[in-house]
Motif scaffolding. Structure first.
Motif, PDB file in Angstrom:
ATOM      1  N   PRO A  19       6.263  30.785 -66.176  1.00 23.44           N
ATOM      2  CA  PRO A  19       6.869  29.448 -66.270  1.00 23.44           C
ATOM      3  C   PRO A  19       6.986  28.856 -64.861  1.00 23.44           C
ATOM      4  CG  PRO A  19       8.160  31.081 -67.468  1.00 23.44           C
ATOM      5  CD  PRO A  19       7.162  31.846 -66.637  1.00 23.44           C
ATOM      6  N   ILE A  20       7.041  27.548 -64.786  1.00 23.22           N
ATOM      7  CA  ILE A  20       7.061  26.846 -63.500  1.00 23.22           C
ATOM      8  C   ILE A  20       8.392  26.127 -63.318  1.00 23.22           C
ATOM      9  CG2 ILE A  20       5.945  25.089 -62.067  1.00 23.22           C
ATOM     10  CD1 ILE A  20       3.412  25.490 -63.773  1.00 23.22           C
ATOM     11  N   VAL A  21       8.982  26.280 -62.148  1.00 18.43           N
ATOM     12  CA  VAL A  21      10.113  25.451 -61.728  1.00 18.43           C
ATOM     13  C   VAL A  21       9.614  24.523 -60.630  1.00 18.43           C
ATOM     14  CG1 VAL A  21      12.393  25.369 -60.661  1.00 18.43           C
ATOM     15  CG2 VAL A  21      11.850  27.193 -62.290  1.00 18.43           C
ATOM     16  N   SER A  22       9.708  23.218 -60.859  1.00 20.83           N
ATOM     17  CA  SER A  22       9.369  22.244 -59.827  1.00 20.83           C
ATOM     18  C   SER A  22      10.658  21.868 -59.108  1.00 20.83           C
ATOM     19  CB  SER A  22       8.706  21.002 -60.429  1.00 20.83           C
ATOM     20  OG  SER A  22       8.235  20.138 -59.404  1.00 20.83           O
ATOM     21  N   TRP A  23      10.744  22.230 -57.834  1.00 21.53           N
ATOM     22  CA  TRP A  23      11.958  22.042 -57.048  1.00 21.53           C
ATOM     23  C   TRP A  23      11.919  20.694 -56.325  1.00 21.53           C
ATOM     24  CZ3 TRP A  23      16.777  23.033 -56.192  1.00 21.53           C
ATOM     25  CH2 TRP A  23      17.359  22.772 -54.937  1.00 21.53           C
ATOM     26  N   ALA A  24      13.028  19.955 -56.438  1.00 20.70           N
ATOM     27  CA  ALA A  24      13.191  18.671 -55.762  1.00 20.70           C
ATOM     28  C   ALA A  24      14.210  18.844 -54.646  1.00 20.70           C
ATOM     29  CB  ALA A  24      13.655  17.606 -56.753  1.00 20.70           C
ATOM     30  N   HIS A  25      13.768  18.736 -53.407  1.00 21.40           N
ATOM     31  CA  HIS A  25      14.644  19.028 -52.278  1.00 21.40           C
ATOM     32  C   HIS A  25      15.575  17.855 -51.960  1.00 21.40           C
ATOM     33  CE1 HIS A  25      12.595  16.513 -49.220  1.00 21.40           C
ATOM     34  NE2 HIS A  25      11.446  16.940 -49.718  1.00 21.40           N
ATOM     35  N   GLY A  26      16.638  18.166 -51.230  1.00 19.68           N
ATOM     36  CA  GLY A  26      17.610  17.159 -50.829  1.00 19.68           C
ATOM     37  C   GLY A  26      17.175  16.408 -49.577  1.00 19.68           C
ATOM     38  N   THR A  27      18.061  15.564 -49.099  1.00 15.16           N
ATOM     39  CA  THR A  27      17.756  14.668 -47.990  1.00 15.16           C
ATOM     40  C   THR A  27      17.520  15.429 -46.694  1.00 15.16           C
ATOM     41  OG1 THR A  27      19.154  12.966 -48.988  1.00 15.16           O
ATOM     42  CG2 THR A  27      18.590  12.699 -46.667  1.00 15.16           C
ATOM     43  N   VAL A  28      16.397  15.164 -46.067  1.00 15.68           N
ATOM     44  CA  VAL A  28      16.118  15.685 -44.732  1.00 15.68           C
ATOM     45  C   VAL A  28      15.791  14.564 -43.756  1.00 15.68           C
ATOM     46  CG1 VAL A  28      15.397  17.987 -45.452  1.00 15.68           C
ATOM     47  CG2 VAL A  28      13.702  16.148 -45.409  1.00 15.68           C
ATOM     48  N   GLY A  29      15.378  13.419 -44.265  1.00 21.33           N
ATOM     49  CA  GLY A  29      14.980  12.288 -43.442  1.00 21.33           C
ATOM     50  C   GLY A  29      13.649  11.750 -43.910  1.00 21.33           C
ATOM     51  N   CYS A  30      13.096  10.827 -43.121  1.00 18.82           N
ATOM     52  CA  CYS A  30      11.784  10.258 -43.434  1.00 18.82           C
ATOM     53  C   CYS A  30      10.712  10.653 -42.422  1.00 18.82           C
ATOM     54  CB  CYS A  30      11.872   8.731 -43.489  1.00 18.82           C
ATOM     55  SG  CYS A  30      12.744   8.079 -44.941  1.00 18.82           S
ATOM     56  N   ALA A  31      11.106  11.230 -41.304  1.00 19.87           N
ATOM     57  CA  ALA A  31      10.129  11.643 -40.290  1.00 19.87           C
ATOM     58  C   ALA A  31       9.269  12.785 -40.831  1.00 19.87           C
ATOM     59  CB  ALA A  31      10.846  12.081 -39.020  1.00 19.87           C
ATOM     60  N   ASP A  32       7.988  12.750 -40.529  1.00 18.88           N
ATOM     61  CA  ASP A  32       7.057  13.745 -41.074  1.00 18.88           C
ATOM     62  C   ASP A  32       7.431  15.167 -40.695  1.00 18.88           C
ATOM     63  OD1 ASP A  32       5.554  11.871 -42.385  1.00 18.88           O
ATOM     64  OD2 ASP A  32       4.021  11.704 -40.827  1.00 18.88           O
ATOM     65  N   THR A  33       8.008  15.356 -39.516  1.00 15.79           N
ATOM     66  CA  THR A  33       8.360  16.706 -39.078  1.00 15.79           C
ATOM     67  C   THR A  33       9.486  17.313 -39.915  1.00 15.79           C
ATOM     68  OG1 THR A  33       9.843  15.731 -37.426  1.00 15.79           O
ATOM     69  CG2 THR A  33       7.618  16.321 -36.698  1.00 15.79           C
ATOM     70  N   CYS A  34      10.166  16.499 -40.727  1.00 12.95           N
ATOM     71  CA  CYS A  34      11.247  16.994 -41.584  1.00 12.95           C
ATOM     72  C   CYS A  34      10.733  17.630 -42.867  1.00 12.95           C
ATOM     73  CB  CYS A  34      12.199  15.854 -41.961  1.00 12.95           C
ATOM     74  SG  CYS A  34      13.019  15.074 -40.574  1.00 12.95           S
ATOM     75  N   ALA A  35       9.468  17.428 -43.203  1.00 13.78           N
ATOM     76  CA  ALA A  35       8.938  17.912 -44.478  1.00 13.78           C
ATOM     77  C   ALA A  35       9.168  19.404 -44.626  1.00 13.78           C
ATOM     78  CB  ALA A  35       7.447  17.603 -44.572  1.00 13.78           C
ATOM     79  N   PRO A  36       9.636  19.870 -45.793  1.00 14.92           N
ATOM     80  CA  PRO A  36       9.869  21.299 -45.984  1.00 14.92           C
ATOM     81  C   PRO A  36       8.663  22.171 -45.666  1.00 14.92           C
ATOM     82  CG  PRO A  36      10.918  20.078 -47.743  1.00 14.92           C
ATOM     83  CD  PRO A  36      10.134  19.068 -46.935  1.00 14.92           C
ATOM     84  N   SER A  37       7.461  21.711 -45.991  1.00 17.10           N
ATOM     85  CA  SER A  37       6.285  22.549 -45.742  1.00 17.10           C
ATOM     86  C   SER A  37       5.935  22.642 -44.259  1.00 17.10           C
ATOM     87  CB  SER A  37       5.077  22.028 -46.526  1.00 17.10           C
ATOM     88  OG  SER A  37       4.554  20.852 -45.940  1.00 17.10           O
ATOM     89  N   ARG A  38       6.491  21.751 -43.434  1.00 16.60           N
ATOM     90  CA  ARG A  38       6.257  21.774 -41.987  1.00 16.60           C
ATOM     91  C   ARG A  38       7.406  22.454 -41.237  1.00 16.60           C
ATOM     92  NH1 ARG A  38       2.927  17.537 -39.268  1.00 16.60           N
ATOM     93  NH2 ARG A  38       1.796  16.298 -40.793  1.00 16.60           N
ATOM     94  N   ASP A  39       8.333  23.017 -41.949  1.00 16.80           N
ATOM     95  CA  ASP A  39       9.577  23.483 -41.335  1.00 16.80           C
ATOM     96  C   ASP A  39       9.344  24.565 -40.281  1.00 16.80           C
ATOM     97  OD1 ASP A  39      12.385  23.361 -41.111  1.00 16.80           O
ATOM     98  OD2 ASP A  39      12.569  25.197 -42.282  1.00 16.80           O
ATOM     99  N   THR A  40      10.123  24.474 -39.209  1.00 15.66           N
ATOM    100  CA  THR A  40      10.186  25.501 -38.178  1.00 15.66           C
ATOM    101  C   THR A  40      11.655  25.762 -37.864  1.00 15.66           C
ATOM    102  OG1 THR A  40      10.172  23.943 -36.314  1.00 15.66           O
ATOM    103  CG2 THR A  40       8.025  24.659 -37.168  1.00 15.66           C
ATOM    104  N   ILE A  41      11.936  26.902 -37.256  1.00 15.31           N
ATOM    105  CA  ILE A  41      13.340  27.235 -36.995  1.00 15.31           C
ATOM    106  C   ILE A  41      13.949  26.342 -35.929  1.00 15.31           C
ATOM    107  CG2 ILE A  41      13.093  29.630 -37.747  1.00 15.31           C
ATOM    108  CD1 ILE A  41      12.948  30.440 -34.817  1.00 15.31           C
ATOM    109  N   THR A  42      13.135  25.628 -35.167  1.00 20.29           N
ATOM    110  CA  THR A  42      13.650  24.730 -34.134  1.00 20.29           C
ATOM    111  C   THR A  42      13.793  23.287 -34.620  1.00 20.29           C
ATOM    112  OG1 THR A  42      11.411  24.349 -33.281  1.00 20.29           O
ATOM    113  CG2 THR A  42      12.692  26.143 -32.286  1.00 20.29           C
ATOM    114  N   SER A  43      13.382  22.995 -35.836  1.00 20.04           N
ATOM    115  CA  SER A  43      13.466  21.638 -36.361  1.00 20.04           C
ATOM    116  C   SER A  43      14.911  21.256 -36.640  1.00 20.04           C
ATOM    117  CB  SER A  43      12.652  21.527 -37.654  1.00 20.04           C
ATOM    118  OG  SER A  43      12.953  20.311 -38.325  1.00 20.04           O
ATOM    119  N   PRO A  44      15.329  20.008 -36.310  1.00 19.57           N
ATOM    120  CA  PRO A  44      16.682  19.562 -36.661  1.00 19.57           C
ATOM    121  C   PRO A  44      16.950  19.619 -38.163  1.00 19.57           C
ATOM    122  CG  PRO A  44      15.671  18.056 -35.087  1.00 19.57           C
ATOM    123  CD  PRO A  44      14.594  18.997 -35.546  1.00 19.57           C
ATOM    124  N   ALA A  45      15.890  19.546 -38.959  1.00 16.50           N
ATOM    125  CA  ALA A  45      16.044  19.587 -40.419  1.00 16.50           C
ATOM    126  C   ALA A  45      16.052  21.011 -40.963  1.00 16.50           C
ATOM    127  CB  ALA A  45      14.924  18.793 -41.086  1.00 16.50           C
TER     128      ALA A  45
END
Length: 412
Positions: free
Chosen positions: A94-120
């Protein structure tokens, strides 16, 4: 056409060919020639590791897939597909499609781009406990970044139909990449912005992805009635970090109605800060030198104008009081400082009136496990921990139900 390397855990045969994915950040900016096609088709994909990957997954796959904006324009949207460690059951995970909460609109905030140094990073990392628990239950997890977050264009924050397309199309893309391992069974789960997005995803699912068997939608502390929040905030003669959300709301409103003139709508002081939306995470927008330093009555032009009227109309359309055919579950912390419990109670009553009380489950927690949070909003994020056992049982019941033989009719 050259095929991509098969993702780890993929079946021996693939129903589609995908172009070899770039190994750098050009992954997120495909040429326009690759945008055209059916929504939910895969443009390319590659294995994912690092801070964005889920620890309990056998497979973490970064994917770029085709979707459509609310005006029908083809767009590319990015996200993550995660498969459980155990072998797929008969019929697929079965599939769960996860909808994430607010991180911003800047591209570097995207969950798939996340790094430990990101403000998001704290906001992107916190849901991993919940999502890893889903994987441990034997459910595949797909996580859209949403339109314009990570990819070209400005993220249409809280624009419901756009969020719905992202949530549903990544489930379709996952089934194209892993046809032998993923079932038609789908549930949508989201928190905060994602709670609102999840409800819109469930509303649009029968029309947008009729082949998927939507078993239920769970919205944790969903954003609602934002037009009332903005209207109240404009009366205040002091600054609050939460005023950063006005800029985010405006990004979504403009995507819904491109005729909104930012210069006409905003005060000169706010207009100077408008470019921050493209480059700063939500937590950075809340700082004094950005939108968090504006008084409530310093945000919008006080004079009536067409853009202000259009802006508030778009905000009203963001309220997720919708006809939804699948079972609905709403949860909320009574002491939440980000999403007000009285607003969520009102949304619950609206959903029950539209869909029937028997189809809407509401659970409110007087106490929520507090968490360390940069904004000291632990009661907002802690809901994911407190609600996890009850939420998981509810999802197990939904996935265990007998699937309908034919897709149900679309809501009107």
């Amino acid at each position: 056409m050259t095929t991509n390397d098969r993702p780890t855990g993929a079946p021996a045969e693939r129903p589609i060919d995908v172009i070899v994915a770039p190994k750098d950040d050009t992954f997120y900016t495909p040429p326009p020639s690759l945008l055209e096609g059916e929504h939910g088709e895969v443009i390319w994909s590659r294995p994912l590791s690092g801070a964005a990957a889920l620890a309990s997954a056998r497979v973490n796959q970064l994917v770029l897939y085709r979707s459509r904006d609310v005006h029908g324009k083809p767009v590319a949207v990015s996200g993550i597909i995660a498969l459980p460690r155990g072998a797929a059951p008969e019929g697929g995970y079965p599939i769960v499609s996860w909808a994430h909460g607010t991180v911003g609109c800047a591209d570097t905030c995207a969950p798939s781009r996340d790094t430990i140094t990101s403000p998001a990073h704290p906001y992107n990392a916190y849901p991993h406990g919940l999502l890893n628990a889903f994987l441990d239950r034997g459910w595949a997890v797909v996580m859209t970044d949403y339109e314009g977050l990570g990819t070209d264009g400005l993220h249409p924050y809280l624009l419901g139909e756009s969020e719905a397309h992202g949530l549903l199309d990544i489930a379709r893309a996952a089934r194209r990449l892993y046809p032998a391992e993923l079932s038609r069974k789908l549930s949508i789960v989201g928190h905060s912005q994602g709670g609102q997005a999840a409800l819109f995803g469930a509303h649009h699912a029968p029309i947008w992805t009729p082949e998927l068997d939507l078993r239920g939608v769970a919205a944790l502390a969903p954003a609602a009635a934002v037009h009332l929040l903005v209207a109240a905030g404009l009366e205040l003669d002091f600054a609050l970090p939460g005023f950063a959300f006005t800029a985010l709301f405006l990004a979504g409103a403009i995507a819904g109605n491109p005729n909104i003139d930012v210069k006409e709508l905003l005060t000169a002081k706010a207009y100077e800060r408008w470019p921050h939306i493209h480059e700063r995470a939500r937590v950075e927008l809340s700082k004094e030198e950005s939108w968090g330093g504006l008084k409530g009555n310093e945000q919008l032009n006080p004079r009536p104008n067409p853009s202000k009227k259009a802006f508030f109309h778009q905000l009203e359309l963001m309220n997720p009081a919708l006809r939804i055919l699948a079972p609905i579950r709403i949860s909320q912390g009574a002491r939440d400082q980000r999403i007000r419990a009285d607003f969520t109670r009102t949304l619950h009553h609206q959903l029950a009136a539209l869909n029937g009380p028997v189809n809407v489950t509401y659970k409110e927690y007087e106490e929520v496990s507090p968490t360390h949070d940069p904004d000291e909003l632990g009661f907002h994020f802690g809901l994911m921990d407190t609600d996890l056992p009850s939420l998981t049982r509810w999802l197990e019941e939904r996935f265990a139900d007998v699937a309908p033989e034919e897709p149900v009719a679309a809501p009107r």
